[in-house]
Design a protein around this motif. Structure first.
Motif, PDB file in Angstrom:
ATOM      1  N   MET A  10      -0.542  -0.007  -0.939  1.00  0.00           N
ATOM      2  CA  MET A  10      -0.505  -1.272  -0.191  1.00  0.00           C
ATOM      3  C   MET A  10      -0.926  -2.439  -1.073  1.00  0.00           C
ATOM      4  SD  MET A  10      -2.196  -0.303   3.489  1.00  0.00           S
ATOM      5  CE  MET A  10      -1.529   0.984   4.533  1.00  0.00           C
ATOM      6  N   LEU A  11      -1.997  -2.235  -1.819  1.00  0.00           N
ATOM      7  CA  LEU A  11      -2.510  -3.317  -2.650  1.00  0.00           C
ATOM      8  C   LEU A  11      -1.557  -3.649  -3.799  1.00  0.00           C
ATOM      9  CD1 LEU A  11      -6.273  -2.229  -2.758  1.00  0.00           C
ATOM     10  CD2 LEU A  11      -5.224  -4.008  -1.340  1.00  0.00           C
ATOM     11  N   ARG A  12      -0.898  -2.605  -4.349  1.00  0.00           N
ATOM     12  CA  ARG A  12       0.079  -2.853  -5.420  1.00  0.00           C
ATOM     13  C   ARG A  12       1.257  -3.663  -4.890  1.00  0.00           C
ATOM     14  NH1 ARG A  12      -1.042   2.527  -6.883  1.00  0.00           N
ATOM     15  NH2 ARG A  12       0.872   3.236  -5.849  1.00  0.00           N
ATOM     16  N   LEU A  13       1.741  -3.282  -3.704  1.00  0.00           N
ATOM     17  CA  LEU A  13       2.867  -4.001  -3.113  1.00  0.00           C
ATOM     18  C   LEU A  13       2.489  -5.439  -2.773  1.00  0.00           C
ATOM     19  CD1 LEU A  13       4.314  -1.210  -0.791  1.00  0.00           C
ATOM     20  CD2 LEU A  13       5.259  -2.026  -2.963  1.00  0.00           C
ATOM     21  N   SER A  15       0.375  -7.213  -4.427  1.00  0.00           N
ATOM     22  CA  SER A  15       0.329  -7.955  -5.687  1.00  0.00           C
ATOM     23  C   SER A  15       1.732  -8.349  -6.155  1.00  0.00           C
ATOM     24  CB  SER A  15      -0.360  -7.116  -6.767  1.00  0.00           C
ATOM     25  OG  SER A  15       0.417  -5.980  -7.111  1.00  0.00           O
ATOM     26  N   LEU A  16       2.748  -7.636  -5.623  1.00  0.00           N
ATOM     27  CA  LEU A  16       4.133  -7.962  -5.966  1.00  0.00           C
ATOM     28  C   LEU A  16       4.724  -9.005  -5.026  1.00  0.00           C
ATOM     29  CD1 LEU A  16       5.463  -4.361  -6.776  1.00  0.00           C
ATOM     30  CD2 LEU A  16       4.830  -6.165  -8.399  1.00  0.00           C
ATOM     31  N   GLY A  17       3.903  -9.445  -4.078  1.00  0.00           N
ATOM     32  CA  GLY A  17       4.364 -10.480  -3.169  1.00  0.00           C
ATOM     33  C   GLY A  17       4.852  -9.986  -1.825  1.00  0.00           C
ATOM     34  N   TRP A  18       4.712  -8.717  -1.551  1.00  0.00           N
ATOM     35  CA  TRP A  18       5.159  -8.172  -0.272  1.00  0.00           C
ATOM     36  C   TRP A  18       4.210  -8.622   0.836  1.00  0.00           C
ATOM     37  CZ3 TRP A  18       7.860  -2.839   0.117  1.00  0.00           C
ATOM     38  CH2 TRP A  18       8.787  -2.709  -0.935  1.00  0.00           C
ATOM     39  N   GLY A  19       4.756  -8.797   2.037  1.00  0.00           N
ATOM     40  CA  GLY A  19       3.951  -9.132   3.198  1.00  0.00           C
ATOM     41  C   GLY A  19       3.531  -7.877   3.945  1.00  0.00           C
ATOM     42  N   ALA A  20       2.611  -8.051   4.900  1.00  0.00           N
ATOM     43  CA  ALA A  20       2.075  -6.914   5.641  1.00  0.00           C
ATOM     44  C   ALA A  20       3.161  -6.172   6.424  1.00  0.00           C
ATOM     45  CB  ALA A  20       0.973  -7.391   6.587  1.00  0.00           C
ATOM     46  N   ARG A  21       4.117  -6.908   7.019  1.00  0.00           N
ATOM     47  CA  ARG A  21       5.169  -6.244   7.788  1.00  0.00           C
ATOM     48  C   ARG A  21       6.039  -5.369   6.894  1.00  0.00           C
ATOM     49  NH1 ARG A  21       9.123  -9.741  11.544  1.00  0.00           N
ATOM     50  NH2 ARG A  21       7.120 -10.007  12.610  1.00  0.00           N
ATOM     51  N   ARG A  22       6.433  -5.886   5.741  1.00  0.00           N
ATOM     52  CA  ARG A  22       7.292  -5.117   4.830  1.00  0.00           C
ATOM     53  C   ARG A  22       6.545  -3.902   4.282  1.00  0.00           C
ATOM     54  NH1 ARG A  22      10.153  -7.505  -0.683  1.00  0.00           N
ATOM     55  NH2 ARG A  22      11.441  -5.647  -1.160  1.00  0.00           N
ATOM     56  N   ILE A  23       5.243  -4.080   3.986  1.00  0.00           N
ATOM     57  CA  ILE A  23       4.425  -2.963   3.478  1.00  0.00           C
ATOM     58  C   ILE A  23       4.304  -1.882   4.544  1.00  0.00           C
ATOM     59  CG2 ILE A  23       2.099  -2.297   2.782  1.00  0.00           C
ATOM     60  CD1 ILE A  23       1.839  -5.028   1.424  1.00  0.00           C
ATOM     61  N   ALA A  24       4.075  -2.306   5.793  1.00  0.00           N
ATOM     62  CA  ALA A  24       3.943  -1.337   6.886  1.00  0.00           C
ATOM     63  C   ALA A  24       5.219  -0.539   7.075  1.00  0.00           C
ATOM     64  CB  ALA A  24       3.567  -2.065   8.177  1.00  0.00           C
ATOM     65  N   GLU A  26       7.548   0.029   4.800  1.00  0.00           N
ATOM     66  CA  GLU A  26       7.756   0.877   3.617  1.00  0.00           C
ATOM     67  C   GLU A  26       6.890   2.123   3.664  1.00  0.00           C
ATOM     68  OE1 GLU A  26       9.237   2.086  -0.100  1.00  0.00           O
ATOM     69  OE2 GLU A  26       9.947   0.515   1.264  1.00  0.00           O
ATOM     70  N   LEU A  27       5.657   1.982   4.116  1.00  0.00           N
ATOM     71  CA  LEU A  27       4.708   3.102   4.081  1.00  0.00           C
ATOM     72  C   LEU A  27       4.605   3.841   5.411  1.00  0.00           C
ATOM     73  CD1 LEU A  27       1.816   1.534   1.961  1.00  0.00           C
ATOM     74  CD2 LEU A  27       3.705   2.986   1.204  1.00  0.00           C
ATOM     75  N   GLY A  28       5.328   3.375   6.414  1.00  0.00           N
ATOM     76  CA  GLY A  28       5.359   4.092   7.689  1.00  0.00           C
ATOM     77  C   GLY A  28       4.077   3.988   8.484  1.00  0.00           C
ATOM     78  N   CYS A  29       3.476   2.823   8.509  1.00  0.00           N
ATOM     79  CA  CYS A  29       2.261   2.635   9.298  1.00  0.00           C
ATOM     80  C   CYS A  29       2.408   1.350  10.110  1.00  0.00           C
ATOM     81  CB  CYS A  29       1.023   2.564   8.411  1.00  0.00           C
ATOM     82  SG  CYS A  29       0.980   1.147   7.282  1.00  0.00           S
ATOM     83  N   SER A  30       1.475   1.078  10.973  1.00  0.00           N
ATOM     84  CA  SER A  30       1.544  -0.131  11.791  1.00  0.00           C
ATOM     85  C   SER A  30       1.177  -1.362  10.960  1.00  0.00           C
ATOM     86  CB  SER A  30       0.591  -0.024  12.985  1.00  0.00           C
ATOM     87  OG  SER A  30      -0.757  -0.077  12.551  1.00  0.00           O
ATOM     88  N   ARG A  31       1.664  -2.522  11.415  1.00  0.00           N
ATOM     89  CA  ARG A  31       1.338  -3.760  10.714  1.00  0.00           C
ATOM     90  C   ARG A  31      -0.171  -4.033  10.780  1.00  0.00           C
ATOM     91  NH1 ARG A  31       3.924  -9.171  12.913  1.00  0.00           N
ATOM     92  NH2 ARG A  31       5.407  -7.566  13.615  1.00  0.00           N
ATOM     93  N   THR A  32      -0.809  -3.642  11.909  1.00  0.00           N
ATOM     94  CA  THR A  32      -2.259  -3.845  12.051  1.00  0.00           C
ATOM     95  C   THR A  32      -3.027  -3.047  11.000  1.00  0.00           C
ATOM     96  OG1 THR A  32      -2.027  -4.220  14.437  1.00  0.00           O
ATOM     97  CG2 THR A  32      -4.216  -3.613  13.615  1.00  0.00           C
ATOM     98  N   THR A  33      -2.579  -1.806  10.793  1.00  0.00           N
ATOM     99  CA  THR A  33      -3.234  -0.961   9.786  1.00  0.00           C
ATOM    100  C   THR A  33      -3.076  -1.556   8.393  1.00  0.00           C
ATOM    101  OG1 THR A  33      -2.904   1.051  11.083  1.00  0.00           O
ATOM    102  CG2 THR A  33      -3.256   1.332   8.715  1.00  0.00           C
ATOM    103  N   ALA A  34      -1.866  -1.993   8.083  1.00  0.00           N
ATOM    104  CA  ALA A  34      -1.619  -2.582   6.762  1.00  0.00           C
ATOM    105  C   ALA A  34      -2.470  -3.825   6.558  1.00  0.00           C
ATOM    106  CB  ALA A  34      -0.137  -2.920   6.623  1.00  0.00           C
TER     107      ALA A  34
END
Length: 206
Positions: A10-13, A15-24, A26-34
Motif C-alpha cells: 500500500m505504501l509503495r503504491l 509513493s507512486l501516486g495511487w489513491g486509496a480507492r485504486r490501492i484498495a 488492486e489489493l482486494g480490501c476496503s477503501r476504509t482499510t487502505a
C-alpha cells in the motif's frame, strides 16, 4: 487484519501516486482499510482489546483501605470480599496497589530517623530493577539492609519479595555485619502474615 507485506505494498503504491480507492481495488480490501493503513504509515501489531478488571471503579476505595491498613494488601483483599462481595487473588490486589506501595516507601524513607546509636537499628527494604539474565530481561528484587548508625549496606538479590526472602535477607545481613541489632525497621511492614505479632509495627525487636 492486513499482513506486513500488504501494508508495505500500500505504501509503495501511494509513493507512486495511487489513491486509496485504486490501492484498495488492486489489493482486494476496503477503501476504509487502505486509508487507515496509509494514515498509519507502517504496519504494527494491533493492541489486544482491553478487558474489564475486577477492581475497575474501586480505585479510591482500594487506596483508602490500603493506606488505612499501612500497606497490608491481604487485609484489603479480605475486606473486598466481606464488604463488596468481590473475590480476587492477593496478586490482583498487589498489582492494583503497586504504585501506592512506592508512595508508602517514599513516605517511610522521609520519616525514618537516622540518628541511632551503634547496634541499635537495622533498616530493611526491597527495591526492584529489570536486568538481563542470559540475554533475557528479568525483574530482580534486591533486599537492602542498612545500619542506622554507620550506614553500612548489605544487598542480596532474589527472584521475589516473599516472606522467606525477607528472613533470608535478614539472616544474611546479620552474618555479614557480624551481629544482631537491637531492632529492625521494616520500611514495608505488610510482607508478613497478619498472624505475626510485629506485623502492625514498622520496627520490631530481634
Amino acid at each position: 487484519m492486513k499482513e506486513p507485506d500488504d501494508v508495505s505494498a500500500m505504501l509503495r503504491l501511494k509513493s507512486l501516486g495511487w489513491g486509496a480507492r485504486r490501492i484498495a481495488t488492486e489489493l482486494g480490501c476496503s477503501r476504509t482499510t487502505a486509508r487507515r493503513w496509509l494514515k498509519e504509515g507502517a504496519w504494527h501489531k494491533p493492541s489486544p482489546p482491553s478487558r474489564p478488571k475486577a477492581l475497575d471503579g474501586l480505585e479510591a476505595w482500594v487506596e483508602e483501605r490500603f493506606r488505612r491498613h499501612a500497606g497490608n494488601a491481604d487485609v484489603v483483599r479480605q475486606e473486598l470480599w466481606a464488604e463488596k462481595g468481590i473475590k480476587v487473588s492477593l496478586r490482583t490486589v498487589e498489582r492494583a496497589v503497586a504504585h501506592l506501595r512506592q508512595e508508602l516507601r517514599a513516605e517511610a524513607r522521609a520519616t525514618v530517623r537516622f540518628e541511632t546509636q551503634p547496634g541499635q537499628q537495622l533498616q530493611i527494604d526491597f527495591g526492584q530493577r529489570r536486568v538481563k539474565i542470559d540475554g533475557l530481561p528479568q525483574l530482580v528484587s534486591f533486599f537492602v539492609a542498612t545500619l542506622g548508625y554507620s550506614r553500612r549496606i548489605h544487598v542480596r538479590a532474589f527472584a521475589g519479595e516473599r516472606q522467606e526472602h525477607w528472613f533470608e535477607g535478614m539472616e544474611s545481613a546479620f552474618a555479614a555485619f557480624g551481629g544482631v541489632p537491637e531492632e529492625v525497621l521494616l520500611l514495608v511492614p505488610d510482607v508478613f502474615s497478619p498472624k505475626v505479632p510485629f506485623e502492625k509495627s514498622p520496627a520490631f525487636r530481634v
